[in-house]
Design a protein around this motif. Structure first.
Motif, mmCIF file in Angstrom:
data_model
loop_
_atom_site.group_PDB
_atom_site.id
_atom_site.type_symbol
_atom_site.label_atom_id
_atom_site.label_comp_id
_atom_site.label_asym_id
_atom_site.label_seq_id
_atom_site.Cartn_x
_atom_site.Cartn_y
_atom_site.Cartn_z
ATOM 1 N N THR A 328 0.828 -1.195 0.000
ATOM 2 C CA THR A 328 0.000 0.000 0.000
ATOM 3 C C THR A 328 0.868 1.254 0.000
ATOM 4 N N TYR A 329 0.257 2.352 -0.424
ATOM 5 C CA TYR A 329 0.965 3.637 -0.424
ATOM 6 C C TYR A 329 1.397 4.015 0.986
ATOM 7 N N GLU A 330 0.546 3.737 1.964
ATOM 8 C CA GLU A 330 0.870 4.077 3.349
ATOM 9 C C GLU A 330 2.063 3.275 3.852
ATOM 10 N N GLN A 331 2.165 2.017 3.453
ATOM 11 C CA GLN A 331 3.314 1.210 3.851
ATOM 12 C C GLN A 331 4.593 1.690 3.175
ATOM 13 N N VAL A 339 -6.196 8.777 6.152
ATOM 14 C CA VAL A 339 -6.527 7.356 6.297
ATOM 15 C C VAL A 339 -7.520 7.171 7.433
ATOM 16 N N ASN A 340 -8.517 6.334 7.221
ATOM 17 C CA ASN A 340 -9.430 5.963 8.293
ATOM 18 C C ASN A 340 -9.400 4.450 8.485
ATOM 19 N N TYR A 341 -10.158 3.968 9.448
ATOM 20 C CA TYR A 341 -10.118 2.544 9.793
ATOM 21 C C TYR A 341 -10.518 1.668 8.609
ATOM 22 N N SER A 342 -11.585 2.052 7.920
ATOM 23 C CA SER A 342 -12.094 1.213 6.828
ATOM 24 C C SER A 342 -11.126 1.167 5.655
ATOM 25 N N SER A 343 -10.560 2.320 5.294
ATOM 26 C CA SER A 343 -9.681 2.361 4.125
ATOM 27 C C SER A 343 -8.386 1.596 4.365
ATOM 28 N N ILE A 344 -7.799 1.768 5.549
ATOM 29 C CA ILE A 344 -6.537 1.075 5.791
ATOM 30 C C ILE A 344 -6.768 -0.422 5.973
ATOM 31 N N ARG A 345 -7.918 -0.805 6.512
ATOM 32 C CA ARG A 345 -8.223 -2.229 6.651
ATOM 33 C C ARG A 345 -8.410 -2.875 5.280
ATOM 34 N N ALA A 346 -9.111 -2.176 4.381
ATOM 35 C CA ALA A 346 -9.313 -2.718 3.035
ATOM 36 C C ALA A 346 -7.980 -2.907 2.317
ATOM 37 N N GLY A 347 -7.084 -1.928 2.462
ATOM 38 C CA GLY A 347 -5.778 -2.052 1.826
ATOM 39 C C GLY A 347 -4.947 -3.172 2.422
ATOM 40 N N PHE A 351 -3.283 -6.692 0.763
ATOM 41 C CA PHE A 351 -1.844 -6.918 0.902
ATOM 42 C C PHE A 351 -1.565 -8.241 1.607
ATOM 43 N N ARG A 352 -2.336 -8.560 2.625
ATOM 44 C CA ARG A 352 -2.095 -9.785 3.379
ATOM 45 C C ARG A 352 -2.482 -11.029 2.595
ATOM 46 N N GLN A 404 3.581 -16.127 11.238
ATOM 47 C CA GLN A 404 3.278 -15.191 12.313
ATOM 48 C C GLN A 404 1.941 -14.514 12.049
ATOM 49 N N GLY A 405 1.153 -14.343 13.093
ATOM 50 C CA GLY A 405 -0.156 -13.730 12.935
ATOM 51 C C GLY A 405 -0.058 -12.241 12.647
ATOM 52 N N PHE A 406 -1.117 -11.718 12.024
ATOM 53 C CA PHE A 406 -1.185 -10.291 11.713
ATOM 54 C C PHE A 406 -1.941 -9.560 12.819
ATOM 55 N N ASP A 407 -1.475 -8.372 13.151
ATOM 56 C CA ASP A 407 -2.173 -7.515 14.104
ATOM 57 C C ASP A 407 -3.084 -6.564 13.349
ATOM 58 N N TRP A 408 -4.288 -6.338 13.906
ATOM 59 C CA TRP A 408 -5.248 -5.453 13.264
ATOM 60 C C TRP A 408 -5.262 -4.093 13.939
#
Length: 470
Positions: A328-331, A339-347, A351-352, A404-408
């Motif tokens: 993602t661009y943010e990464q 960025v809000n919760y929904s947009s970053i979660r969708a991205g 990616f995952r 390894q698990g992903f953190d949300w």
């Protein structure tokens, strides 16, 4: 004669249009003439250039380095770990304990453990397109719990110039020997990195002792393509543009002001003597009130700004670079503006998914499984595991690799969703624990020990699941 001329003008042969616009040969596609060679021929001609430019970009460009760090940290993290599913509980426990002990001895260079090698292999594959791992069988006197170590080799170790047909019918293509069925028989590797002063001739190493780690993009592809290939030019030119803007601003900021005067011989503002370039400079101090003679004036430098388009242009180019590498661009930039919760979660979900593909299709299949199988065989041969061949064969198949698990962003909502899925029968508790990157048997054992210790001291906690009914 005149009639014939009119016929020639108005009865020109019609140009047949293509069934697809993209297959046309008109003016718009005049300079669009792509290569028609196979992926292997194209890589054979261009791999060295792509690889060297990719490595150079990673060394010098922070965005390129961050791309690799982001993919490796999310795909590998602290490691993709095996969980034996053997039916015999004692055997399963023995295997897990022996594997944990061996992971610290896995690196032939003694620099990292097995999970550190996973990250190194993934990093080398992304940067250079591919990576090789030699399975080194050690002697009993070397003192290893299982006589196996891993040697990670960069892609330059493969003799890319070795191409010929052997007397037995096998074919060597780009340093890889294939039999008549197209199966890999051997690799021709240099003992030393070709970047060293002397590396000698390549040696033949059986394919059973070499792991070739790469991401195939087309059927029949035998070599790996550097992951930054499609963005190298854009990264290079964007870096040049950004650097030019920086130099322009730096140069403009060096000038504080300019003094104009009618008499070129007069001394103004305590002007010093001309330097060796013939330029005389004068300075100001805080609180100075300077009187100017008639005809004298001071004009301060007002360098032009980069303008409002600079940030938008850079953002758009960096977004294209992020898309080209699957992050993602943010990464890529660390810019979380807007960025809000929904947009970053969708991205992150998209990616995952790509990380999961890399984990299971490449790292686990090409790296982890072959090592696990060879390790089990050697563990039995050296006497660390006393089981028959049938049990070993089953143990090779009965293993689950847990990344390894992903953190949300909002772990509370995620935990509540997992709880509902388990209660409604859509997921097992074991699957939830695996998604978090843990071994459910270890978790259960730790919970049992915690409960036993709490009972011995007559302690009661909200975390005790025996008291929970909701």
């Amino acid at each position: 004669m005149l009639l014939k001329t009119f016929k020639q003008l108005f009865n020109k042969p019609k140009i047949k249009s293509s069934a697809w616009d993209a297959a046309g040969s008109g003016r718009r596609f005049f300079h669009f003439q792509p290569e028609l060679g196979s992926i292997n021929n194209l890589l054979s001609q261009n791999l060295e250039t792509l690889r060297s430019r990719s490595r150079d970009m990673v060394r010098k460009n922070p965005y390129a380095a961050n791309i690799i760090d982001t993919i490796v940290s999310n795909s590998i993290g602290t490691g993709i770990k095996p969980q034996s599913k053997a039916r015999d509980g004692e055997f399963r426990k023995k295997v897990q304990e022996l594997w944990l002990k061996w992971t610290d001895e896995a690196d032939s260079n003694g620099v990292s453990d097995f999970y550190g090698l996973q990250a190194l292999v993934c990093r080398s594959m992304i940067e250079g397109g591919e990576c090789f791992v030699r399975l080194r069988i050690r002697k009993p006197e070397d003192g290893l719990c299982v006589p196996l170590q891993l040697q990670v080799l960069e892609s330059e170790h493969l003799d890319n110039k070795s191409n010929k047909t052997l007397a037995n019918g096998n074919v060597i293509r780009n340093g890889i020997e294939f039999n008549r069925l197209g199966q890999r028989e051997a690799y021709y590797l240099f003992k030393e990195h070709p970047g060293e002063s002397t590396f000698g001739e390549s040696v033949r190493v059986p394919a059973n002792d070499v792991l070739h780690i790469y991401k195939p993009l087309r059927p029949g592809q035998i070599r790996g393509e550097p992951w930054l290939s499609n963005i190298l030019l854009k990264l290079y030119e964007l870096d040049q543009y950004d650097d030019a803007e920086l130099v322009r601003k730096k140069t403009a900021a060096m000038f504080a002001g300019f003094i104009t005067r009618l008499d070129p011989e007069a001394n103004i503002l305590g002007e010093a003597q001309a330097n060796e370039q013939g330029v005389a400079l004068s300075g100001l101090e805080p609180g100075t009130m300077q009187l100017l003679d008639p005809g004298e004036d001071i004009k301060f430098s007002e360098p032009s700004d980069v303008g409002g388009s600079y940030e938008a242009f850079m953002r758009q180019q960096l977004r294209a670079i992020a898309i080209g590498t699957g992050i993602t661009y943010e990464q890529l930039t660390g810019d979380l503006t807007g960025v809000n919760y929904s947009s970053i979660r969708a991205g992150l979900i998209e990616f995952r998914r790509r990380c999961a593909m890399l984990q299971h299709n490449v790292i686990v299949f090409q790296f982890c499984r072959p090592i696990w199988n060879r390790w089990l065989e050697l563990a039995v041969l050296c006497g660390e595991l006393s089981v028959d061949e049938k049990v070993v064969k089953a143990a090779k198949e009965e293993v689950k690799w847990i990344p390894q698990g992903f953190d949300w962003v909002d772990p509370l909502k995620d935990q509540q969703a997992q709880q509902m899925a388990v209660r409604n029968g859509f997921k097992s508790r074991s699957e939830v624990v695996s998604e978090m990157g843990y071994d459910v048997e270890e978790i259960d054992q730790e919970i049992a020990e915690d409960q036993k210790r709490a009972d011995s001291f007559n302690l009661l906690f909200d975390s005790d699941v025996r008291t929970q009914t909701k």
